[in-house]
Scaffold this active site. Structure first.
Site, PDB file in Angstrom:
ATOM      1  N   ARG A 197      42.087  46.331   4.901  1.00  0.00           N
ATOM      2  CA  ARG A 197      41.295  45.009   4.570  1.00  0.00           C
ATOM      3  C   ARG A 197      39.854  45.396   3.970  1.00  0.00           C
ATOM      4  NH1 ARG A 197      46.145  43.215   3.997  1.00  0.00           N
ATOM      5  NH2 ARG A 197      47.505  43.150   5.787  1.00  0.00           N
ATOM      6  N   GLU A 322      52.034  44.723  16.268  1.00  0.00           N
ATOM      7  CA  GLU A 322      52.057  45.095  14.768  1.00  0.00           C
ATOM      8  C   GLU A 322      52.735  46.617  14.879  1.00  0.00           C
ATOM      9  OE1 GLU A 322      48.543  43.941  12.561  1.00  0.00           O
ATOM     10  OE2 GLU A 322      49.547  41.739  12.654  1.00  0.00           O
ATOM     11  N   ASP A 401      45.264  34.504  13.034  1.00  0.00           N
ATOM     12  CA  ASP A 401      44.955  35.692  12.344  1.00  0.00           C
ATOM     13  C   ASP A 401      43.685  35.363  11.537  1.00  0.00           C
ATOM     14  OD1 ASP A 401      44.532  38.186  11.699  1.00  0.00           O
ATOM     15  OD2 ASP A 401      46.540  38.332  10.855  1.00  0.00           O
ATOM     16  N   GLU A 423      36.340  37.905  18.593  1.00  0.00           N
ATOM     17  CA  GLU A 423      36.464  38.711  17.399  1.00  0.00           C
ATOM     18  C   GLU A 423      36.479  38.014  16.115  1.00  0.00           C
ATOM     19  OE1 GLU A 423      39.708  41.666  17.620  1.00  0.00           O
ATOM     20  OE2 GLU A 423      39.236  42.466  15.412  1.00  0.00           O
ATOM     21  N   GLU A 429      39.156  39.233   4.586  1.00  0.00           N
ATOM     22  CA  GLU A 429      40.763  39.436   4.304  1.00  0.00           C
ATOM     23  C   GLU A 429      41.384  38.028   3.814  1.00  0.00           C
ATOM     24  OE1 GLU A 429      43.202  40.570   7.655  1.00  0.00           O
ATOM     25  OE2 GLU A 429      45.093  40.512   6.656  1.00  0.00           O
ATOM     26  N   GLU A 541      37.679  26.629   1.677  1.00  0.00           N
ATOM     27  CA  GLU A 541      38.655  25.950   2.182  1.00  0.00           C
ATOM     28  C   GLU A 541      39.304  24.676   1.371  1.00  0.00           C
ATOM     29  OE1 GLU A 541      37.544  23.316   5.655  1.00  0.00           O
ATOM     30  OE2 GLU A 541      39.357  23.619   6.513  1.00  0.00           O
ATOM     31  N   TRP A 571      57.224  37.132  10.455  1.00  0.00           N
ATOM     32  CA  TRP A 571      55.695  37.360  10.669  1.00  0.00           C
ATOM     33  C   TRP A 571      55.302  36.133  11.760  1.00  0.00           C
ATOM     34  CZ3 TRP A 571      53.087  41.865  10.527  1.00  0.00           C
ATOM     35  CH2 TRP A 571      53.506  42.650   9.824  1.00  0.00           C
TER      36      TRP A 571
HETATM   37  O1  GCW Z   1      44.706  40.281  10.100  1.00  0.00           O
HETATM   38  C1  GCW Z   1      45.747  41.515  10.364  1.00  0.00           C
HETATM   39  C2  GCW Z   1      45.581  42.385   9.338  1.00  0.00           C
HETATM   40  C3  GCW Z   1      45.909  43.726   9.915  1.00  0.00           C
HETATM   41  C4  GCW Z   1      45.129  44.198  10.810  1.00  0.00           C
HETATM   42  C5  GCW Z   1      45.468  43.159  12.045  1.00  0.00           C
HETATM   43  C6  GCW Z   1      44.616  43.299  13.254  1.00  0.00           C
HETATM   44  C7  GCW Z   1      44.385  46.174  11.533  1.00  0.00           C
HETATM   45  O2  GCW Z   1      46.444  41.943   8.211  1.00  0.00           O
HETATM   46  O3  GCW Z   1      45.562  44.477   8.621  1.00  0.00           O
HETATM   47  O4  GCW Z   1      45.256  45.485  11.325  1.00  0.00           O
HETATM   48  O5  GCW Z   1      45.239  42.042  11.547  1.00  0.00           O
HETATM   49  O6  GCW Z   1      43.684  42.818  13.608  1.00  0.00           O
HETATM   50  O7  GCW Z   1      44.864  44.204  14.143  1.00  0.00           O
END
Ligand code: GCW
Length: 709
Positions: A197, A322, A401, A423, A429, A541, A571
Site C-alpha cells: 500500500r 488475513e 478498514d 491507528e 490506500e 468522499e 472479504w
Molecule cells: O487495509 C488492509 C490492507 C492490507 C493491510 C491490512 C492491515 C498490511 O489492504 O494491505 O495489510 O489492511 O492493516 O493489516
C-alpha cells in the site's frame, strides 16, 4: 479525456522516476523553515540529543545563512533531563541533585517554570518568545528537540497580539505514543510490491532484499519525523513474509543500523514479527503461547535483540488476521499471545503493539448474519483488563478498514482497562492513493475528538491518552524524490504528527503551518493551497462510495471504482444493492446488532434511520433508493448529485493550481499538475460508473436530467 481508458482495470501505473536525489529543500525542513532560525543559537545543555541539534542548526544555517539575524535562541535543558529508551511521555520528577553546571544555571534562572515543566514530563518543553530573545527549556532531551523545531515550524504569533510575548508557555504532547508504522518489505512482493500500500516509490530502507547501503535519506526522514514529534517507528510490514522474518535474527544488524539513525532523533525502533517465528526460525514444533519452549525461544530472541539494540522499542504483531499466524491455532486467546511476547520484552523495557484488526477474511457472502464490522469488538472487548502493562492494543479507527468514512471503532470505547492506540492510515490506500488530493487532518480530527457518550464523555483522544497509549499511523513515505509521491501528501504526514501531539489543533491551522514551512509566507500560495486542500477529504468522499457504505474499489489494488468488486467475495465488505435499495442493516432490531455496540446516545442515534447521520446512513441501514435523507434529498438523488457536483469541483482544481506556476518549485509544480490530470480522469470514472450503476439498478431517472450510460 479518454472515456474508455482502461487503466482502472489494472494496477494503477506509476510513471514517476523515484530515484532522483532529493535537493536542498527537505519537505518542510528546507530553506523557508531555515529562514526562521535565529541568527545566534546558544546551547545551555549537554544531553544526548544535543549533537543532533547542533548538526541541525548547521544544516539549516547552510540553507539560509542569515536567518533572523537580530534574534538569539537559547536552548536549555531542565535538570534531570536525561530520558532514554522507549519514550514514556509521562511526567518524570526533576532531579534536584543534578550538579551539572549548565543545568544548574538553568535551575536558578527559570525556577518558576521548571516545576511546571517537570510535571509535564520529559517530552514537554517550555517556550518564551520575544522578538529578540527566544528561550526553550526541554523537560528532557526529546522535549528540547521538539521545542527547537517548534521555533521553526509553529505558526508565528499574530503580529497584533502582544499578549503572549515574553510569557512562558508549556507545551506537552497529549499522547505518549506517536508512532509511524512502515509496511515495507525487504523484497519486492509479487503482489504487494516493495511497500505494501505504498504510493511513493520503493522503500526508503530496503532494496534488493537487503538494507540499503546508503541510508542518507533515512537520516533526513528521521529529522522530518522528529520535527513533528514522532517518537516511535516500526520498520517493516505487519504482513511478515519469509525473508522479513529474519530481521529478528540473522538480519538483526540491519535493524540495529536503522535504530542507530532513529535514536539520534529521539525515535525508538520497533520490528514487526511473525507469531510463528519460533517455528519458522527456531525449529520449535509449535508457536503455542502457553508452551514453555515457545516462551523460552521468545525470551532468548528478545535478549539477543537488546544486546544489539539496548533501547529497542519492541514488537508489532498482526496475528490471526488475513492469513498471518496467531494464537487461535492453539485455542488460545489474544491476551495469551500478546502477554507472552510482552513478558519476553518486559525485562528490557520493551512494548508489544498488538493489532486488533482480526476478522474472518474467508466468509461466505451468502451469510448475511456475519458482520466483519463486529469482529474486533467481539474478539477483544471481552479481554479488557487481561493485557499486560507493556502491551498496547492497536485499533484501526474504524471497524472496517481505513475507509473514507466509517463510524469510530466501538473497541476504543469498550476497553477502559487496556492501553490503546488508535491507528490511522497516512498512506492513502482508500483515499486516492496519493494521486488524488485528500488532506486527511479533518477526518482524523473527527475521529480523535469523538465522544462515546454525551458532551461530558471523554474523547477518543482522552481514552487512549489515559492509559499512556496514543496514535499509530501507517506512513505514506517512500523513496520518491518528493517523499510522498504526491507532493501535497506531505501535508498529511505533517498533520499526523501535529495531531498526535495535539488532537484539538485545527486542520486549517496545521495546513497553514505546513504551507509556510514548505513554500514560504507568500499569501497567494497559501490561498490557493487552502482552496485545493482544506475540504479535499469531503470532496473525495463526494465522488466515491456514498453515505458511508464503503469499499466499491477495484479489488486487489483498491484504486478506482468497481461497485460490485467485492460484492460476491469472501472479504466481508458488501453494500447489498439491488433494484429496491442499498446498505447494510447493522441495527439491533433487524440487522447484525452492530449499532448496539455503542453506548448511548449513539446506539439509539445509529439504530434509527431518521436520526442516523446522513454520511453513515448506508453503513447502518439498508434503505430504499427513495428514502429521504436528513438533508431532504432522496438517497438516489444524493448519489446522482454529489457524484456529478464532486466531479465539477475536481475540474476547478487544476486551473487553480496552475496559478502557482513560477511561484513554487517547477518540478514540484509539474508533478502536482500531472497528478491533477489523473485525479480528473479517475473522478470522472467514479462519477459515471456510480451514477450509471445506480440508474441501472433502480430504474429511477436523475431528476436533474444529467446523463447516465
Ligand atoms: O487495509 C488492509 C490492507 C492490507 C493491510 C491490512 C492491515 C498490511 O489492504 O494491505 O495489510 O489492511 O492493516 O493489516
Amino acid at each position: 479525456m479518454n472515456h474508455t481508458d482502461q487503466s482502472d482495470l489494472a494496477a494503477p501505473v506509476d510513471r514517476f522516476d523515484h530515484d532522483r536525489p532529493v535537493g536542498a529543500d527537505l519537505a518542510w525542513l528546507g530553506a523557508h523553515a531555515a529562514a526562521r532560525l535565529p541568527g545566534t543559537v546558544e546551547f545551555h545543555a549537554d544531553g544526548g540529543l544535543v549533537p543532533t541539534l547542533q548538526a541541525e542548526v548547521a544544516r539549516l544555517r547552510a540553507l539560509a545563512p542569515s536567518g533572523r539575524p537580530a534574534a538569539v535562541l537559547h536552548l536549555h535543558e531542565a535538570a534531570g533531563a536525561r530520558d532514554s529508551g522507549v519514550p514514556d511521555g509521562t511526567a518524570a520528577p526533576a532531579d534536584p541533585g543534578a550538579s551539572d553546571e549548565a543545568t544548574a544555571g538553568t535551575q536558578n534562572e527559570f525556577v518558576d517554570v521548571l516545576a511546571e515543566l517537570a510535571a509535564a514530563g520529559p517530552e514537554a518543553f517550555a517556550l518564551r518568545s520575544a522578538p529578540e530573545r527566544i528561550d526553550v527549556i526541554g523537560g528532557g532531551e526529546r522535549g528540547l528537540l521538539y521545542g527547537f523545531y517548534a521555533t521553526l515550524l509553529a505558526a508565528p504569533p499574530e503580529p497584533t497580539s502582544s499578549a503572549g510575548a515574553g510569557q512562558w508557555e508549556i507545551h506537552a504532547p497529549r499522547h505518549a505514543i506517536r508512532m509511524l508504522d512502515h509496511w515495507d518489505n525487504l523484497e519486492v512482493h509479487p503482489v504487494m510490491g516493495q511497500v505494501e500500500r505504498g504510493y511513493a516509490g520503493g522503500s526508503l530502507f530496503y532494496e534488493d532484499g537487503e538494507l540499503r547501503a546508503d541510508l542518507g535519506r533515512v537520516e533526513h526522514y528521521a529529522r522530518l519525523l522528529a520535527s513533528i514529534g514522532i517518537n516511535r517507528v516500526a520498520i517493516n510490514n505487519v504482513n511478515v513474509h519469509a525473508r522479513e522474518t529474519t530481521l529478528l535474527t540473522e538480519r538483526l544488524d540491519s535493524v540495529a543500523r536503522l535504530a542507530s539513525i532513529f535514536r539520534a532523533h529521539g525515535i525508538a525502533t520497533f520490528l514487526s514479527v511473525s507469531f510463528a517465528s519460533p517455528m519458522v526460525l527456531g525449529g520449535v514444533e509449535t508457536a503455542d503461547p502457553l508452551d514453555p519452549a515457545v516462551q523460552r525461544w521468545w525470551e532468548r530472541a528478545a535478549g539477543d535483540v537488546y544486546e544489539a539494540i539496548p533501547d529497542f522499542g519492541g514488537f508489532v504483531v498482526k496475528a490471526d488476521s488475513e492469513g498471518q499466524p496467531g494464537p487461535f491455532a492453539y485455542g488460545r486467546h489474544h491476551a495469551d499471545g500478546a502477554n507472552m511476547l510482552g513478558r519476553a520484552l518486559a525485562p528490557h523495557g520493551g512494548e508489544v503493539f498488538w493489532r486488533a484488526f482480526v476478522y474472518n477474511h474467508r466468509q461466505d457472502w451468502r451469510d448475511r448474519s456475519t458482520d466483519r464490522a463486529r469482529a474486533a469488538h467481539d474478539h477483544f472487548a471481552p479481554l479488557d483488563g487481561a493485557f499486560d502493562d507493556n502491551v498496547v492494543l492497536q485499533v484501526k479507527h474504524g471497524p472496517l478498514d481505513f475507509q473514507t468514512r466509517e463510524p469510530i471503532s466501538p473497541v476504543l470505547g469498550a476497553m477502559p482497562c487496556t492501553r490503546l492506540a488508535v491507528e490511522f492510515q497516512v498512506t492513502q490506500e482508500y483515499t486516492g492513493q496519493q494521486k488524488h488530493i485528500c488532506y486527511l487532518a479533518p477526518w482524523w480530527r473527527e475521529n480523535l475528538n469523538f465522544r462515546f457518550g454525551d458532551s461530558s464523555a471523554p474523547t477518543v483522544s482522552d481514552l487512549v491518552a489515559r492509559g499512556r497509549g496514543g496514535v499509530v499511523a501507517v506512513s505514506n513515505v517512500g523513496a520518491d524524490e518528493f517523499w510522498t509521491g504526491h507532493p501535497l501528501a506531505q501535508a498529511n504526514l505533517f498533520a499526523l504528527g501535529r495531531q498526535a501531539w495535539d488532537p484539538t489543533a485545527s486542520p486549517t491551522g496545521i495546513l497553514e503551518e505546513w504551507i509556510r514551512a514548505t513554500f514560504g509566507p507568500a499569501p497567494e500560495v497559501s490561498e490557493v493551497l487552502h482552496d485545493l486542500m482544506d475540504a479535499s477529504w469531503q470532496l473525495y468522499e463526494s465522488y466515491t462510495a456514498p453515505l458511508g457504505v464503503g469499499f466499491m474499489v477495484r479489488p486487489g489494488h483498491h484504486y478506482g471504482p468497481d461497485v460490485d468488486g467485492y460484492e460476491y467475495t469472501p472479504w466481508g465488505t458488501y453494500h447489498f444493492a439491488d433494484r429496491d435499495g442499498i446498505g447494510v442493516d447493522r441495527t439491533v432490531a433487524t440487522g447484525t446488532g452492530y449499532a448496539g455496540l455503542y453506548p448511548e446516545p449513539w446506539a439509539s442515534t445509529y439504530e434509527d434511520p431518521s436520526t442516523c447521520p446522513d454520511e453513515l446512513l448506508l453503513f447502518f441501514h439498508h434503505v430504499s433508493y427513495t428514502h429521504r435523507l436528513r438533508s431532504g434529498k432522496t438517497v438516489i438523488q444524493h448519489i446522482y448529485d454529489s457524484r456529478a457536483d464532486g466531479y465539477e469541483r475536481v475540474l476547478r482544481l487544476r486551473p487553480r493550481w496552475q496559478e502557482l506556476a513560477g511561484k513554487v518549485p517547477s518540478e514540484l509544480h509539474d508533478r502536482v499538475d500531472e497528478l491533477l490530470g489523473e485525479q480528473e480522469r479517475s473522478a470522472l470514472e467514479w462519477r459515471d460508473q456510480l451514477r450509471t450503476y445506480f440508474f441501472r439498478a433502480s430504474g429511477i431517472p436523475d431528476a436533474s436530467g444529467r446523463p447516465t450510460y
